[in-house]
Design an enzyme around this catalytic site. Structure first.
Site, short mmCIF file in Angstrom:
data_model
loop_
_atom_site.label_atom_id
_atom_site.label_comp_id
_atom_site.label_asym_id
_atom_site.label_seq_id
_atom_site.Cartn_x
_atom_site.Cartn_y
_atom_site.Cartn_z
N ASP A 75 13.24 -19.45 37.86
CA ASP A 75 11.80 -19.41 38.15
C ASP A 75 11.56 -18.61 39.43
O ASP A 75 12.37 -17.74 39.80
CB ASP A 75 11.27 -20.86 38.22
CG ASP A 75 9.79 -20.97 37.89
OD1 ASP A 75 8.96 -20.56 38.74
OD2 ASP A 75 9.43 -21.46 36.81
N ASP A 76 10.50 -18.90 40.13
CA ASP A 76 10.07 -18.12 41.30
C ASP A 76 11.14 -18.08 42.40
O ASP A 76 12.02 -18.92 42.43
CB ASP A 76 8.79 -18.78 41.85
CG ASP A 76 7.96 -17.81 42.68
OD1 ASP A 76 8.41 -16.67 42.91
OD2 ASP A 76 6.85 -18.20 43.08
N LYS A 131 8.97 -15.77 31.97
CA LYS A 131 7.84 -16.66 32.27
C LYS A 131 6.92 -15.86 33.18
O LYS A 131 7.36 -15.39 34.24
CB LYS A 131 8.34 -17.93 32.97
CG LYS A 131 7.22 -18.79 33.54
CD LYS A 131 7.77 -20.09 34.13
CE LYS A 131 6.69 -20.88 34.83
NZ LYS A 131 7.22 -22.14 35.40
N ASP A 181 3.49 -15.65 35.32
CA ASP A 181 2.52 -16.51 36.01
C ASP A 181 1.19 -15.78 36.27
O ASP A 181 0.99 -14.64 35.82
CB ASP A 181 3.17 -17.00 37.32
CG ASP A 181 2.77 -18.40 37.70
OD1 ASP A 181 1.66 -18.82 37.34
OD2 ASP A 181 3.56 -19.08 38.37
N ARG A 229 0.81 -21.53 28.76
CA ARG A 229 0.54 -22.81 29.42
C ARG A 229 -0.92 -23.18 29.19
O ARG A 229 -1.82 -22.33 29.24
CB ARG A 229 0.84 -22.68 30.91
CG ARG A 229 2.34 -22.83 31.23
CD ARG A 229 2.72 -24.28 31.49
NE ARG A 229 1.93 -24.76 32.60
CZ ARG A 229 2.24 -24.54 33.88
NH1 ARG A 229 3.34 -23.90 34.21
NH2 ARG A 229 1.46 -25.01 34.83
N ASP A 271 -0.04 -27.25 36.71
CA ASP A 271 1.32 -27.80 36.74
C ASP A 271 1.34 -29.29 36.46
O ASP A 271 0.49 -30.04 36.94
CB ASP A 271 1.95 -27.54 38.11
CG ASP A 271 2.26 -26.07 38.31
OD1 ASP A 271 1.79 -25.25 37.51
OD2 ASP A 271 2.96 -25.76 39.29
C1 GAL Z 1 3.17 -22.01 39.32
C2 GAL Z 1 3.71 -22.34 37.94
C3 GAL Z 1 4.94 -23.18 38.13
C4 GAL Z 1 5.96 -22.43 38.95
C5 GAL Z 1 5.35 -21.96 40.27
C6 GAL Z 1 6.28 -21.03 41.04
O1 GAL Z 1 2.03 -21.27 39.21
O2 GAL Z 1 2.75 -22.99 37.18
O3 GAL Z 1 5.48 -23.56 36.88
O4 GAL Z 1 6.42 -21.32 38.20
O5 GAL Z 1 4.13 -21.30 40.06
O6 GAL Z 1 5.72 -20.59 42.24
#
Ligand code: GAL
Length: 487
Positions: free
Chosen positions: A71-72, A146, A148, A204, A208
Protein backbone atom coordinates in the site's frame (compact mmCIF):
# COMPACT_ATOMS: atom_id res chain seq x y z
CA UNK A 1 -33.58 -11.91 -41.52
CA UNK A 2 -30.19 -12.71 -40.05
CA UNK A 3 -28.38 -15.85 -41.18
CA UNK A 4 -26.82 -18.15 -38.64
CA UNK A 5 -23.43 -17.03 -39.86
CA UNK A 6 -24.13 -13.38 -39.23
CA UNK A 7 -25.22 -14.26 -35.71
CA UNK A 8 -21.95 -16.04 -35.12
CA UNK A 9 -20.06 -13.13 -36.59
CA UNK A 10 -21.75 -10.50 -34.47
CA UNK A 11 -21.17 -12.72 -31.43
CA UNK A 12 -17.47 -12.87 -32.23
CA UNK A 13 -17.26 -9.12 -32.68
CA UNK A 14 -19.02 -8.60 -29.39
CA UNK A 15 -16.57 -10.91 -27.65
CA UNK A 16 -13.63 -8.93 -29.01
CA UNK A 17 -15.16 -5.64 -27.91
CA UNK A 18 -15.83 -7.01 -24.42
CA UNK A 19 -12.29 -8.23 -24.07
CA UNK A 20 -10.90 -4.88 -25.06
CA UNK A 21 -12.82 -3.26 -22.24
CA UNK A 22 -12.21 -5.80 -19.51
CA UNK A 23 -9.03 -7.54 -18.45
CA UNK A 24 -10.50 -10.94 -17.63
CA UNK A 25 -9.45 -10.65 -13.98
CA UNK A 26 -11.36 -10.93 -10.70
CA UNK A 27 -14.13 -13.08 -12.13
CA UNK A 28 -14.60 -13.82 -8.45
CA UNK A 29 -13.66 -11.23 -5.80
CA UNK A 30 -9.92 -10.89 -5.23
CA UNK A 31 -8.39 -12.61 -2.19
CA UNK A 32 -5.14 -11.45 -0.64
CA UNK A 33 -3.31 -9.39 1.95
CA UNK A 34 -2.46 -5.66 2.17
CA UNK A 35 0.13 -3.82 4.28
CA UNK A 36 -1.92 -0.79 5.30
CA UNK A 37 -3.96 -1.53 8.43
CA UNK A 38 -1.15 -3.17 10.38
CA UNK A 39 2.01 -1.60 8.99
CA UNK A 40 0.98 1.82 7.65
CA UNK A 41 4.17 3.47 6.41
CA UNK A 42 6.42 1.01 8.32
CA UNK A 43 6.58 -1.37 5.40
CA UNK A 44 9.63 -2.81 3.71
CA UNK A 45 10.94 -5.77 1.74
CA UNK A 46 11.15 -7.97 4.84
CA UNK A 47 7.53 -7.33 5.79
CA UNK A 48 6.37 -8.27 2.30
CA UNK A 49 8.48 -11.38 1.93
CA UNK A 50 7.90 -12.66 5.48
CA UNK A 51 4.17 -12.24 4.96
CA UNK A 52 4.26 -13.92 1.57
CA UNK A 53 6.06 -16.89 3.08
CA UNK A 54 3.51 -17.16 5.88
CA UNK A 55 0.68 -16.98 3.36
CA UNK A 56 2.14 -20.16 1.93
CA UNK A 57 3.16 -21.94 5.13
CA UNK A 58 -0.09 -21.16 6.96
CA UNK A 59 -2.05 -22.57 4.03
CA UNK A 60 -3.71 -19.35 2.87
CA UNK A 61 -2.56 -19.83 -0.69
CA UNK A 62 -4.15 -23.29 -0.74
CA UNK A 63 -7.42 -21.58 0.11
CA UNK A 64 -7.15 -19.12 -2.78
CA UNK A 65 -5.55 -16.02 -1.26
CA UNK A 66 -3.09 -14.82 -3.88
CA UNK A 67 -2.40 -11.06 -3.95
CA UNK A 68 0.20 -9.49 -1.64
CA UNK A 69 -0.32 -5.74 -1.89
CA UNK A 70 2.13 -2.97 -1.08
CA UNK A 71 0.00 0.00 0.00
CA UNK A 72 1.07 3.64 0.46
CA UNK A 73 4.57 4.90 1.37
CA UNK A 74 6.78 2.86 -0.96
CA UNK A 75 7.75 5.73 -3.32
CA UNK A 76 10.68 8.11 -3.10
CA UNK A 77 9.49 10.43 -5.89
CA UNK A 78 10.53 10.53 -9.53
CA UNK A 79 13.89 10.43 -11.25
CA UNK A 80 15.03 12.89 -13.93
CA UNK A 81 13.19 10.95 -16.62
CA UNK A 82 9.99 11.23 -14.64
CA UNK A 83 9.91 7.58 -13.54
CA UNK A 84 8.77 6.60 -10.09
CA UNK A 85 11.55 5.38 -7.83
CA UNK A 86 11.08 3.08 -4.86
CA UNK A 87 12.30 4.11 -1.39
CA UNK A 88 15.77 2.53 -1.26
CA UNK A 89 15.75 2.15 2.52
CA UNK A 90 12.50 0.21 2.51
CA UNK A 91 13.23 -1.63 -0.73
CA UNK A 92 17.03 -1.82 -1.07
CA UNK A 93 16.78 -4.34 -3.91
CA UNK A 94 13.97 -2.54 -5.69
CA UNK A 95 10.37 -3.59 -6.13
CA UNK A 96 10.98 -5.73 -9.22
CA UNK A 97 13.16 -7.93 -7.01
CA UNK A 98 10.37 -8.25 -4.41
CA UNK A 99 7.86 -9.00 -7.17
CA UNK A 100 10.13 -11.76 -8.49
CA UNK A 101 10.38 -13.36 -5.04
CA UNK A 102 6.62 -13.16 -4.54
CA UNK A 103 6.08 -14.73 -7.96
CA UNK A 104 8.55 -17.49 -7.13
CA UNK A 105 6.26 -18.41 -4.23
CA UNK A 106 3.36 -18.70 -6.66
CA UNK A 107 1.68 -15.50 -5.43
CA UNK A 108 0.92 -12.20 -7.13
CA UNK A 109 2.03 -8.72 -6.15
CA UNK A 110 0.13 -5.46 -5.94
CA UNK A 111 1.10 -1.81 -5.62
CA UNK A 112 -0.63 1.44 -4.67
CA UNK A 113 -0.85 4.96 -6.02
CA UNK A 114 -3.31 7.84 -6.11
CA UNK A 115 -5.23 9.46 -8.97
CA UNK A 116 -3.87 12.71 -7.62
CA UNK A 117 -0.59 14.55 -7.48
CA UNK A 118 0.19 12.97 -4.11
CA UNK A 119 -0.91 9.82 -2.30
CA UNK A 120 -2.82 10.11 0.96
CA UNK A 121 0.50 9.70 2.81
CA UNK A 122 1.81 12.59 0.65
CA UNK A 123 4.11 10.52 -1.51
CA UNK A 124 4.27 10.81 -5.28
CA UNK A 125 0.88 10.29 -7.00
CA UNK A 126 0.14 9.30 -10.60
CA UNK A 127 -2.22 11.98 -11.96
CA UNK A 128 -0.96 12.95 -15.45
CA UNK A 129 1.70 10.20 -15.25
CA UNK A 130 -0.68 7.31 -15.90
CA UNK A 131 1.02 5.88 -18.98
CA UNK A 132 4.54 6.13 -17.63
CA UNK A 133 3.63 4.65 -14.24
CA UNK A 134 1.61 1.79 -15.69
CA UNK A 135 4.50 0.90 -17.99
CA UNK A 136 6.97 0.95 -15.13
CA UNK A 137 4.79 -1.22 -12.90
CA UNK A 138 4.26 -3.70 -15.72
CA UNK A 139 8.04 -3.85 -16.21
CA UNK A 140 8.42 -4.59 -12.48
CA UNK A 141 5.98 -7.49 -12.79
CA UNK A 142 3.12 -5.86 -10.88
CA UNK A 143 -0.20 -7.74 -11.01
CA UNK A 144 -2.55 -5.39 -9.12
CA UNK A 145 -3.02 -1.65 -8.65
CA UNK A 146 -4.93 -0.05 -5.78
CA UNK A 147 -5.64 3.47 -6.97
CA UNK A 148 -6.58 6.08 -4.34
CA UNK A 149 -8.23 9.50 -4.52
CA UNK A 150 -6.11 11.94 -2.49
CA UNK A 151 -4.87 15.28 -3.84
CA UNK A 152 -6.90 14.98 -7.02
CA UNK A 153 -6.71 18.73 -7.76
CA UNK A 154 -10.45 19.07 -7.54
CA UNK A 155 -11.09 16.67 -10.39
CA UNK A 156 -14.26 15.24 -8.89
CA UNK A 157 -17.80 16.37 -8.26
CA UNK A 158 -19.57 14.59 -11.09
CA UNK A 159 -19.40 10.91 -12.02
CA UNK A 160 -18.06 11.91 -15.46
CA UNK A 161 -15.11 13.85 -14.04
CA UNK A 162 -14.21 10.99 -11.70
CA UNK A 163 -14.73 8.46 -14.50
CA UNK A 164 -12.33 10.28 -16.81
CA UNK A 165 -9.64 10.52 -14.18
CA UNK A 166 -9.87 6.81 -13.30
CA UNK A 167 -10.37 5.71 -16.90
CA UNK A 168 -7.01 7.26 -17.81
CA UNK A 169 -5.25 4.76 -15.56
CA UNK A 170 -7.48 1.88 -16.63
CA UNK A 171 -6.53 2.50 -20.24
CA UNK A 172 -2.87 2.84 -19.37
CA UNK A 173 -2.90 -0.47 -17.51
CA UNK A 174 -4.65 -2.23 -20.39
CA UNK A 175 -2.16 -0.73 -22.86
CA UNK A 176 0.77 -2.40 -21.07
CA UNK A 177 -0.48 -5.79 -22.24
CA UNK A 178 0.12 -7.17 -18.73
CA UNK A 179 -2.87 -8.43 -16.78
CA UNK A 180 -3.10 -5.97 -13.90
CA UNK A 181 -6.10 -6.09 -11.61
CA UNK A 182 -7.43 -2.54 -11.23
CA UNK A 183 -8.90 -1.67 -7.82
CA UNK A 184 -10.28 1.86 -7.54
CA UNK A 185 -10.19 3.40 -4.07
CA UNK A 186 -12.16 6.66 -4.28
CA UNK A 187 -14.24 5.98 -1.14
CA UNK A 188 -17.58 6.05 -2.99
CA UNK A 189 -17.24 9.65 -4.16
CA UNK A 190 -19.43 10.36 -7.24
CA UNK A 191 -20.95 6.85 -7.01
CA UNK A 192 -18.27 4.60 -8.53
CA UNK A 193 -20.79 1.70 -8.57
CA UNK A 194 -22.30 3.59 -11.51
CA UNK A 195 -19.18 4.64 -13.41
CA UNK A 196 -16.48 2.11 -12.44
CA UNK A 197 -17.90 -1.31 -13.42
CA UNK A 198 -16.83 -0.91 -17.04
CA UNK A 199 -13.32 0.34 -16.28
CA UNK A 200 -12.17 -1.39 -13.08
CA UNK A 201 -12.31 -4.71 -11.25
CA UNK A 202 -13.48 -3.21 -7.96
CA UNK A 203 -14.28 0.13 -6.37
CA UNK A 204 -14.34 1.16 -2.74
CA UNK A 205 -17.86 2.03 -1.64
CA UNK A 206 -17.08 4.28 1.33
CA UNK A 207 -14.40 5.69 3.62
CA UNK A 208 -11.82 3.59 5.43
CA UNK A 209 -13.14 0.77 7.59
CA UNK A 210 -12.33 1.19 11.27
CA UNK A 211 -11.50 -1.72 13.53
CA UNK A 212 -14.86 -1.42 15.28
CA UNK A 213 -18.23 -3.10 14.99
CA UNK A 214 -20.44 -0.05 15.43
CA UNK A 215 -20.23 3.44 16.87
CA UNK A 216 -21.55 6.95 16.59
CA UNK A 217 -18.83 8.80 14.77
CA UNK A 218 -18.76 12.37 13.59
CA UNK A 219 -16.06 11.41 11.10
CA UNK A 220 -18.45 9.07 9.37
CA UNK A 221 -21.79 10.82 9.43
CA UNK A 222 -23.45 9.11 6.51
CA UNK A 223 -24.89 5.93 7.89
CA UNK A 224 -27.16 5.60 4.89
CA UNK A 225 -26.96 6.04 1.14
CA UNK A 226 -30.63 6.77 0.67
CA UNK A 227 -30.83 9.25 -2.15
CA UNK A 228 -27.53 10.82 -2.98
CA UNK A 229 -27.76 13.37 -0.22
CA UNK A 230 -24.91 11.60 1.50
CA UNK A 231 -22.00 12.99 -0.45
CA UNK A 232 -19.32 12.57 2.19
CA UNK A 233 -17.38 9.33 2.04
CA UNK A 234 -16.59 9.54 5.77
CA UNK A 235 -13.53 7.85 7.19
CA UNK A 236 -12.84 5.37 9.95
CA UNK A 237 -16.36 4.08 9.48
CA UNK A 238 -17.64 1.14 11.51
CA UNK A 239 -18.41 -2.27 10.03
CA UNK A 240 -22.16 -1.68 10.29
CA UNK A 241 -21.91 1.79 8.81
CA UNK A 242 -20.03 0.50 5.75
CA UNK A 243 -22.36 -2.48 5.33
CA UNK A 244 -25.43 -0.28 5.52
CA UNK A 245 -24.13 2.01 2.79
CA UNK A 246 -23.22 -0.86 0.47
CA UNK A 247 -26.57 -2.61 0.97
CA UNK A 248 -28.20 -0.18 -1.46
CA UNK A 249 -26.44 -1.24 -4.62
CA UNK A 250 -25.69 -4.98 -4.72
CA UNK A 251 -26.94 -5.20 -8.31
CA UNK A 252 -24.11 -3.00 -9.60
CA UNK A 253 -21.53 -5.76 -9.09
CA UNK A 254 -20.88 -8.65 -11.45
CA UNK A 255 -18.01 -11.03 -12.27
CA UNK A 256 -14.95 -8.88 -12.88
CA UNK A 257 -16.44 -5.80 -11.18
CA UNK A 258 -17.07 -5.74 -7.41
CA UNK A 259 -18.19 -3.44 -4.64
CA UNK A 260 -15.20 -3.14 -2.28
CA UNK A 261 -16.23 -2.55 1.34
CA UNK A 262 -12.56 -2.11 2.30
CA UNK A 263 -9.96 -4.44 3.73
CA UNK A 264 -10.66 -6.93 6.48
CA UNK A 265 -10.06 -5.97 10.10
CA UNK A 266 -10.14 -9.59 11.25
CA UNK A 267 -7.21 -10.31 13.57
CA UNK A 268 -6.36 -6.69 14.27
CA UNK A 269 -7.86 -6.61 17.79
CA UNK A 270 -10.93 -4.49 18.41
CA UNK A 271 -13.57 -7.08 17.47
CA UNK A 272 -15.02 -9.92 19.52
CA UNK A 273 -14.90 -13.36 17.94
CA UNK A 274 -18.60 -13.14 17.01
CA UNK A 275 -18.04 -9.70 15.45
CA UNK A 276 -15.03 -10.91 13.48
CA UNK A 277 -17.01 -13.93 12.23
CA UNK A 278 -19.86 -11.59 11.23
CA UNK A 279 -17.51 -9.15 9.49
CA UNK A 280 -15.84 -11.91 7.46
CA UNK A 281 -19.18 -13.56 6.63
CA UNK A 282 -20.78 -10.31 5.50
CA UNK A 283 -17.83 -9.26 3.35
CA UNK A 284 -17.71 -12.72 1.73
CA UNK A 285 -21.47 -12.78 1.21
CA UNK A 286 -21.69 -9.37 -0.46
CA UNK A 287 -18.78 -10.28 -2.73
CA UNK A 288 -16.37 -7.66 -1.44
CA UNK A 289 -12.71 -8.38 -2.14
CA UNK A 290 -11.29 -10.20 0.90
CA UNK A 291 -7.97 -8.58 1.71
CA UNK A 292 -6.48 -9.60 5.03
CA UNK A 293 -4.42 -7.00 6.91
CA UNK A 294 -3.37 -8.83 10.08
CA UNK A 295 0.27 -9.41 11.08
CA UNK A 296 0.81 -12.90 9.72
CA UNK A 297 3.81 -13.68 11.92
CA UNK A 298 1.62 -13.10 14.99
CA UNK A 299 -1.63 -14.69 13.86
CA UNK A 300 -3.70 -16.41 16.57
CA UNK A 301 -5.86 -19.53 16.32
CA UNK A 302 -9.24 -17.77 16.20
CA UNK A 303 -8.10 -15.40 13.45
CA UNK A 304 -6.77 -18.32 11.41
CA UNK A 305 -9.97 -20.33 11.75
CA UNK A 306 -12.07 -17.36 10.59
CA UNK A 307 -9.95 -16.38 7.59
CA UNK A 308 -9.58 -20.05 6.64
CA UNK A 309 -13.20 -21.14 6.58
CA UNK A 310 -13.49 -22.76 3.12
CA UNK A 311 -17.30 -22.91 3.31
CA UNK A 312 -17.44 -19.12 3.58
CA UNK A 313 -14.71 -18.64 0.97
CA UNK A 314 -16.73 -20.86 -1.38
CA UNK A 315 -19.57 -18.32 -1.12
CA UNK A 316 -17.20 -15.45 -1.89
CA UNK A 317 -15.77 -17.38 -4.85
CA UNK A 318 -19.06 -18.86 -6.01
CA UNK A 319 -18.92 -19.12 -9.82
CA UNK A 320 -22.32 -17.48 -10.28
CA UNK A 321 -20.85 -14.22 -8.90
CA UNK A 322 -24.23 -13.03 -7.73
CA UNK A 323 -24.38 -10.44 -4.96
CA UNK A 324 -27.20 -11.05 -2.46
CA UNK A 325 -29.74 -8.38 -1.62
CA UNK A 326 -30.95 -7.19 1.73
CA UNK A 327 -34.57 -8.35 2.06
CA UNK A 328 -35.41 -6.80 5.38
CA UNK A 329 -34.09 -4.77 8.23
CA UNK A 330 -35.79 -4.14 11.58
CA UNK A 331 -34.80 -2.25 14.68
CA UNK A 332 -35.16 -4.42 17.75
CA UNK A 333 -33.43 -2.32 20.40
CA UNK A 334 -35.02 0.93 21.45
CA UNK A 335 -32.14 3.19 20.39
CA UNK A 336 -33.95 3.94 17.12
CA UNK A 337 -30.64 4.88 15.55
CA UNK A 338 -29.33 3.51 12.29
CA UNK A 339 -26.62 0.96 12.78
CA UNK A 340 -27.62 0.15 16.34
CA UNK A 341 -29.79 -2.70 17.56
CA UNK A 342 -30.94 -3.93 14.19
CA UNK A 343 -31.50 -7.25 12.48
CA UNK A 344 -31.23 -7.93 8.76
CA UNK A 345 -31.74 -10.68 6.18
CA UNK A 346 -29.46 -10.82 3.15
CA UNK A 347 -30.22 -13.50 0.59
CA UNK A 348 -29.38 -14.47 -2.98
CA UNK A 349 -28.59 -17.34 -5.33
CA UNK A 350 -25.50 -19.53 -5.30
CA UNK A 351 -24.43 -21.95 -8.02
CA UNK A 352 -26.30 -25.22 -8.45
CA UNK A 353 -29.64 -23.71 -7.45
CA UNK A 354 -28.48 -23.23 -3.85
CA UNK A 355 -29.47 -20.15 -1.89
CA UNK A 356 -27.44 -18.07 0.58
CA UNK A 357 -29.21 -16.92 3.73
CA UNK A 358 -27.38 -14.52 5.99
CA UNK A 359 -29.12 -13.37 9.14
CA UNK A 360 -27.44 -10.49 10.95
CA UNK A 361 -28.11 -9.71 14.59
CA UNK A 362 -26.48 -6.34 15.27
CA UNK A 363 -28.32 -5.97 18.55
CA UNK A 364 -26.66 -6.40 21.91
CA UNK A 365 -28.49 -9.59 22.89
CA UNK A 366 -28.47 -13.03 21.26
CA UNK A 367 -31.78 -13.93 19.66
CA UNK A 368 -33.72 -16.51 17.70
CA UNK A 369 -34.16 -15.29 14.15
CA UNK A 370 -36.61 -16.36 11.44
CA UNK A 371 -36.59 -16.07 7.67
CA UNK A 372 -39.52 -17.35 5.64
CA UNK A 373 -38.99 -19.02 2.26
CA UNK A 374 -41.18 -16.25 0.85
CA UNK A 375 -38.64 -13.69 2.03
CA UNK A 376 -35.66 -15.82 1.06
CA UNK A 377 -36.90 -16.16 -2.55
CA UNK A 378 -38.50 -12.73 -2.79
CA UNK A 379 -36.65 -11.86 -5.99
CA UNK A 380 -37.83 -14.98 -7.81
CA UNK A 381 -41.47 -14.01 -8.18
CA UNK A 382 -44.19 -11.85 -6.72
CA UNK A 383 -44.80 -12.40 -3.00
CA UNK A 384 -44.80 -16.15 -2.36
CA UNK A 385 -45.13 -17.24 -5.99
CA UNK A 386 -41.56 -18.42 -6.55
CA UNK A 387 -41.32 -22.13 -7.33
CA UNK A 388 -38.64 -22.43 -4.67
CA UNK A 389 -41.13 -21.56 -1.94
CA UNK A 390 -42.98 -24.82 -2.68
CA UNK A 391 -39.91 -27.00 -2.18
CA UNK A 392 -38.19 -28.51 0.85
CA UNK A 393 -34.66 -27.30 1.57
CA UNK A 394 -31.79 -28.74 3.55
CA UNK A 395 -30.10 -26.09 5.65
CA UNK A 396 -26.33 -26.05 6.11
CA UNK A 397 -24.55 -23.89 8.69
CA UNK A 398 -21.40 -22.57 7.00
CA UNK A 399 -19.72 -22.05 10.38
CA UNK A 400 -20.76 -25.48 11.65
CA UNK A 401 -17.45 -27.05 10.70
CA UNK A 402 -15.12 -24.26 11.82
CA UNK A 403 -11.56 -25.42 12.48
CA UNK A 404 -10.85 -26.14 16.16
CA UNK A 405 -8.43 -23.95 18.13
CA UNK A 406 -6.16 -26.99 18.53
CA UNK A 407 -5.99 -27.61 14.78
CA UNK A 408 -5.33 -23.92 14.14
CA UNK A 409 -2.60 -23.83 16.80
CA UNK A 410 -0.90 -26.82 15.17
CA UNK A 411 -0.86 -25.04 11.80
CA UNK A 412 0.55 -21.85 13.33
CA UNK A 413 3.24 -23.77 15.17
CA UNK A 414 4.29 -25.73 12.10
CA UNK A 415 4.29 -22.62 9.88
CA UNK A 416 7.08 -20.99 11.86
CA UNK A 417 9.23 -24.07 11.48
CA UNK A 418 12.09 -23.58 9.04
CA UNK A 419 11.43 -26.92 7.39
CA UNK A 420 8.51 -26.96 5.02
CA UNK A 421 8.32 -30.73 5.60
CA UNK A 422 7.06 -29.95 9.12
CA UNK A 423 4.06 -28.06 7.81
CA UNK A 424 0.78 -29.37 9.05
CA UNK A 425 -1.65 -29.52 6.18
CA UNK A 426 -4.76 -27.47 6.86
CA UNK A 427 -7.65 -27.73 4.46
CA UNK A 428 -6.06 -29.49 1.57
CA UNK A 429 -7.88 -27.85 -1.30
CA UNK A 430 -4.83 -28.10 -3.50
CA UNK A 431 -5.04 -31.88 -3.26
CA UNK A 432 -8.62 -31.61 -4.49
CA UNK A 433 -7.44 -29.95 -7.67
CA UNK A 434 -6.55 -26.42 -6.61
CA UNK A 435 -8.63 -23.92 -4.71
CA UNK A 436 -9.99 -22.00 -7.68
CA UNK A 437 -11.09 -25.20 -9.34
CA UNK A 438 -12.72 -26.41 -6.14
CA UNK A 439 -14.66 -23.19 -5.72
CA UNK A 440 -15.68 -23.17 -9.37
CA UNK A 441 -17.87 -26.24 -8.83
CA UNK A 442 -21.01 -26.54 -6.76
CA UNK A 443 -19.89 -28.36 -3.60
CA UNK A 444 -21.05 -31.87 -2.95
CA UNK A 445 -23.42 -32.21 0.02
CA UNK A 446 -20.95 -34.57 1.64
CA UNK A 447 -18.12 -32.01 1.62
CA UNK A 448 -18.08 -30.73 5.19
CA UNK A 449 -15.18 -28.52 4.18
CA UNK A 450 -17.31 -26.55 1.72
CA UNK A 451 -20.83 -27.07 3.06
CA UNK A 452 -20.31 -26.74 6.82
CA UNK A 453 -22.80 -28.92 8.65
CA UNK A 454 -26.42 -29.77 8.00
CA UNK A 455 -28.61 -28.31 10.73
CA UNK A 456 -32.14 -29.01 9.52
CA UNK A 457 -34.71 -29.04 6.75
CA UNK A 458 -37.33 -26.44 5.85
CA UNK A 459 -40.67 -27.60 4.49
CA UNK A 460 -42.53 -25.91 1.60
CA UNK A 461 -43.69 -22.43 2.61
CA UNK A 462 -41.72 -22.92 5.82
CA UNK A 463 -39.42 -20.77 7.89
CA UNK A 464 -35.71 -21.03 8.67
CA UNK A 465 -35.23 -20.58 12.41
CA UNK A 466 -31.81 -20.11 13.89
CA UNK A 467 -30.03 -18.83 16.99
CA UNK A 468 -27.81 -15.83 16.30
CA UNK A 469 -25.30 -14.39 18.79
CA UNK A 470 -25.24 -10.68 19.68
CA UNK A 471 -23.26 -8.70 17.10
CA UNK A 472 -23.20 -11.86 15.03
CA UNK A 473 -24.55 -13.71 12.03
CA UNK A 474 -25.91 -17.04 10.95
CA UNK A 475 -24.56 -17.86 7.49
CA UNK A 476 -26.54 -20.64 5.85
CA UNK A 477 -26.61 -22.45 2.54
CA UNK A 478 -29.93 -23.91 1.42
CA UNK A 479 -29.99 -26.86 -0.95
CA UNK A 480 -33.18 -28.16 -2.56
CA UNK A 481 -34.09 -31.48 -1.00
CA UNK A 482 -35.23 -33.08 -4.23
CA UNK A 483 -31.76 -32.66 -5.66
CA UNK A 484 -29.50 -35.69 -5.55
CA UNK A 485 -27.35 -35.48 -2.43
CA UNK A 486 -24.20 -36.03 -4.41
CA UNK A 487 -23.87 -33.54 -7.22
C1 GAL B 1 -6.61 5.88 2.10
C2 GAL B 1 -7.13 4.52 1.68
C3 GAL B 1 -6.50 3.50 2.59
C4 GAL B 1 -5.00 3.56 2.49
C5 GAL B 1 -4.50 4.98 2.75
C6 GAL B 1 -3.01 5.13 2.45
O1 GAL B 1 -7.17 6.85 1.33
O2 GAL B 1 -8.52 4.49 1.75
O3 GAL B 1 -6.98 2.20 2.30
O4 GAL B 1 -4.62 3.14 1.19
O5 GAL B 1 -5.21 5.92 1.98
O6 GAL B 1 -2.56 6.43 2.68
Amino acid sequence: MKTIQSHILSGALFAVATNALKNGLALTPQLGWNTWNSFGCDLNETVILDTAERIISLGFKDLGYEYVIIDDCWSAGRNESGYHIADATKFPNGIAHVAGKVHDLGLKIGIYSSAGTMTCGRFEGSLHYEKQDAELWASWGIDYLKYDNCYNEGEEGTPKISFDRYNAMGKALNATGRQILYAICNWGVDGPWNFAPTIANSWRTSGDLANVWDRDDVNCPCAEMEGLDCKLPGWKCSILNVLNKAAYYPSKAYPGAWNDLDMLQVGNGGLTDDEAVAHFSLWAAVKSPLLMTNVMTKIDAKTLSILQNPAVLAVSQDPLGSTPSRRWRYFVDDSGKYGHGEIQLHTGPLSGGDQLVLLLNAASKPREMNATLVDIFWLNGAEGTADQVQQSWDVYDLWGNRMSDEAAEAIIKASSSSSSANRTAGYNLEAMGGSKKVYSQTPSASSKMLMGSKVGTVRPSGTVKVHVPAHGVAMLRLRAKNQKDEL
